[in-house]
Design a protein around this motif. Structure first.
Motif, mmCIF file in Angstrom:
data_model
loop_
_atom_site.group_PDB
_atom_site.id
_atom_site.type_symbol
_atom_site.label_atom_id
_atom_site.label_comp_id
_atom_site.label_asym_id
_atom_site.label_seq_id
_atom_site.Cartn_x
_atom_site.Cartn_y
_atom_site.Cartn_z
ATOM 1 N N THR A 104 -29.050 -105.933 -84.342
ATOM 2 C CA THR A 104 -30.357 -105.998 -83.688
ATOM 3 C C THR A 104 -31.164 -104.740 -83.974
ATOM 4 O OG1 THR A 104 -29.411 -107.397 -81.949
ATOM 5 C CG2 THR A 104 -31.515 -106.330 -81.468
ATOM 6 N N ASP A 105 -30.511 -103.587 -83.945
ATOM 7 C CA ASP A 105 -31.186 -102.330 -84.275
ATOM 8 C C ASP A 105 -31.706 -102.365 -85.715
ATOM 9 O OD1 ASP A 105 -31.537 -99.502 -83.040
ATOM 10 O OD2 ASP A 105 -30.789 -99.079 -85.053
ATOM 11 N N ASP A 106 -30.895 -102.909 -86.627
ATOM 12 C CA ASP A 106 -31.328 -103.031 -88.025
ATOM 13 C C ASP A 106 -32.534 -103.962 -88.146
ATOM 14 O OD1 ASP A 106 -29.380 -101.325 -88.984
ATOM 15 O OD2 ASP A 106 -27.975 -102.924 -89.507
ATOM 16 N N GLY A 113 -38.627 -104.420 -88.864
ATOM 17 C CA GLY A 113 -39.923 -104.967 -88.468
ATOM 18 C C GLY A 113 -39.936 -105.811 -87.215
ATOM 19 N N ASP A 114 -38.779 -106.267 -86.743
ATOM 20 C CA ASP A 114 -38.722 -107.077 -85.519
ATOM 21 C C ASP A 114 -38.741 -106.163 -84.292
ATOM 22 O OD1 ASP A 114 -38.600 -109.302 -87.053
ATOM 23 O OD2 ASP A 114 -36.605 -109.942 -86.439
ATOM 24 N N ARG A 116 -34.525 -111.527 -86.687
ATOM 25 C CA ARG A 116 -34.196 -111.995 -88.047
ATOM 26 C C ARG A 116 -32.926 -111.283 -88.530
ATOM 27 N NH1 ARG A 116 -39.886 -111.232 -90.960
ATOM 28 N NH2 ARG A 116 -39.884 -109.453 -89.534
ATOM 29 N N TRP A 117 -31.836 -111.605 -87.877
ATOM 30 C CA TRP A 117 -30.557 -110.976 -88.214
ATOM 31 C C TRP A 117 -30.145 -111.259 -89.657
ATOM 32 C CZ3 TRP A 117 -29.079 -113.496 -83.067
ATOM 33 C CH2 TRP A 117 -29.242 -112.590 -82.009
ATOM 34 N N ALA A 123 -26.497 -110.629 -91.451
ATOM 35 C CA ALA A 123 -25.860 -111.777 -90.805
ATOM 36 C C ALA A 123 -26.035 -113.023 -91.672
ATOM 37 C CB ALA A 123 -26.445 -112.010 -89.419
ATOM 38 N N GLU A 124 -25.125 -113.973 -91.533
ATOM 39 C CA GLU A 124 -25.176 -115.219 -92.291
ATOM 40 C C GLU A 124 -25.497 -116.358 -91.334
ATOM 41 O OE1 GLU A 124 -21.721 -115.480 -95.214
ATOM 42 O OE2 GLU A 124 -21.117 -113.768 -93.964
#
Length: 410
Positions: free
Chosen positions: A15-17, A22-23, A231-232, A237-238
């Protein structure tokens, strides 16, 4: 819910990434269902904490800013309900461990336990009821625990709770809420005072909420959400249509090997994972478990190389910088063993085959239950009594035994 070390080293990092990419309208409100420890660590630090990524090559330190604050359910229960009911909330994730789902031996919800002060169902249902009353939409309930089919399990258990206590919510829950399946993978040992000291020496400031982890991280999520999400997938993330094959490989190969390492390693006097996998008597058992016993039971997804996965797992287990304690992995065995070992054993039993490594692991677990080690398990007393019986294998795994599964010992 369950903002322990694993969540802080895994979902919070993704989430931090995503926020950094941009999120920026996202953030995390942590909820501790029982202990106030994490709130005491993070709230005075404005939710900030560090993640140390360690390997034999060295350590990297980064600051995580995704957590806004931490609530303690036992202290401010209404604040937890209000957070779930807030119009800005779209996802409630869970890292509460297998036992946090309060299942009976047959997999059904323990309704008596589910009304307790630390029940995720009580808070989730109250928050959902408030949303419905306010005319708000439903939520994505995102299980991030090592349960086979964790999304479907959470949905079923939540529906059982609603049927018993909020029957007016059942149809709304079915139409408005989603429970996607996930597979989560990152090794996160418990943080020690020595770890905090090392962070302080590097950072020049004390971080009570520090977490330590490995470089590897994986998060596979069923793409089935009730509303907006970070936007993980842009940060590793997959998002897939079917998580099952990834989840099965992880449960049976990584988690199955981890539990075997814990009980066999403790029995031989080891303290850490990297010590146990370096033992020349233990490593072949673990390799056979992954390659010859677990891997054949998995219907691999396209591009999913199980042999390479086993190689990577052995390298990860051997990481000397993590100090992942075997006793930490050994906790809650009754909740973990069915999906980690017994499904593999059942698959081979149907085909008339034995699993020597998993049989060795079961023997090591029984020996652990008979030893002087503390047993941190919701069935601790019953397990200790069953293990002391000369007919322990039947008491544990036979018809009507403590551990329900499709496998029965010969």
């Amino acid at each position: 819910m369950g903002i322990g070390a694993f969540h802080r080293a895994h979902q919070a990092v993704y989430t931090d990434d995503a926020m950094a990419a941009g999120d920026r309208d996202w953030g995390i409100v942590g909820v501790s269902l029982r202990s106030a420890d994490v709130a005491a660590q993070l709230n005075p630090q404005d939710g900030l904490y560090t993640v140390s990524t360690r390997s034999a090559a060295g350590s990297e330190l980064r600051l995580i800013g995704a957590v806004q604050h931490v609530l303690v359910a036992s202290e401010t229960p209404q604040a937890v309900v209000d957070a779930i009911a807030a119009p800005t909330t779209h996802i409630v994730s869970f890292t509460v461990t297998e036992k946090g789902y309060l299942r009976r031996a047959d997999g059904s919800l323990d309704l008596a336990a589910a009304v307790g002060a630390a029940s995720l169902y009580r808070f989730a249902a109250a928050g959902l009821a408030a949303r419905k009353a306010a005319g708000l939409g439903g939520l994505t309930l995102l299980s991030c625990d090592n349960l086979a089919g964790n999304g479907a399990v959470l949905r079923r258990l939540m529906r059982e709770y609603l049927a018993a206590h909020h029957s007016d919510l059942s149809a709304w829950f079915d139409s408005e809420c989603r429970c996607p399946a996930t597979m989560i993978d990152r090794i996160v040992p418990a943080t020690t005072d020595a770890d905090r000291g090392a962070v302080e020496a590097t950072l020049g400031a004390r971080d009570e909420g520090a977490v330590v982890t490995e470089a590897f991280s994986q998060w596979v999520i069923e793409d089935d959400f009730a509303g907006p999400r970070p936007r993980w997938e842009k940060v590793g993330a997959e998002l897939v249509a079917d998580v099952a094959r990834y989840e099965t490989a992880k449960l049976r190969m990584l988690n199955g090997a981890h539990s075997a390492l814990a009980y066999i390693g403790l029995g031989k006097g080891h303290e850490f994972v990297h010590q146990a996998i370096a033992d020349p008597e233990i490593r072949p058992v673990i390799e056979r478990l992954m390659r010859k016993e677990a891997a054949p039971t998995i219907d691999a997804a396209p591009g999913q190389d199980l042999a390479a996965y086993a190689d990577a797992l052995l390298d990860r287990f051997a990481n000397p910088a993590l100090n992942h304690r075997l006793i930490q992995i050994a906790m809650d065995g009754s909740q973990k063993i069915p999906q980690r070992w017994l499904e593999t054993l059942a698959w081979h039993r149907v085909r008339g085959q034995r699993c020597r490594s998993l049989e060795t692991a079961i023997a090591a677990w029984i020996a652990f239950l008979r030893s002087g080690h503390p047993i941190d398990d919701p069935l601790a007393d019953k397990l200790r009594e069953a293990a002391a019986d000369p007919n322990a294998i039947e008491r544990l795994f036979g018809d009507g035994g403590l551990i329900a599964s499709d496998w029965r010992p010969a």
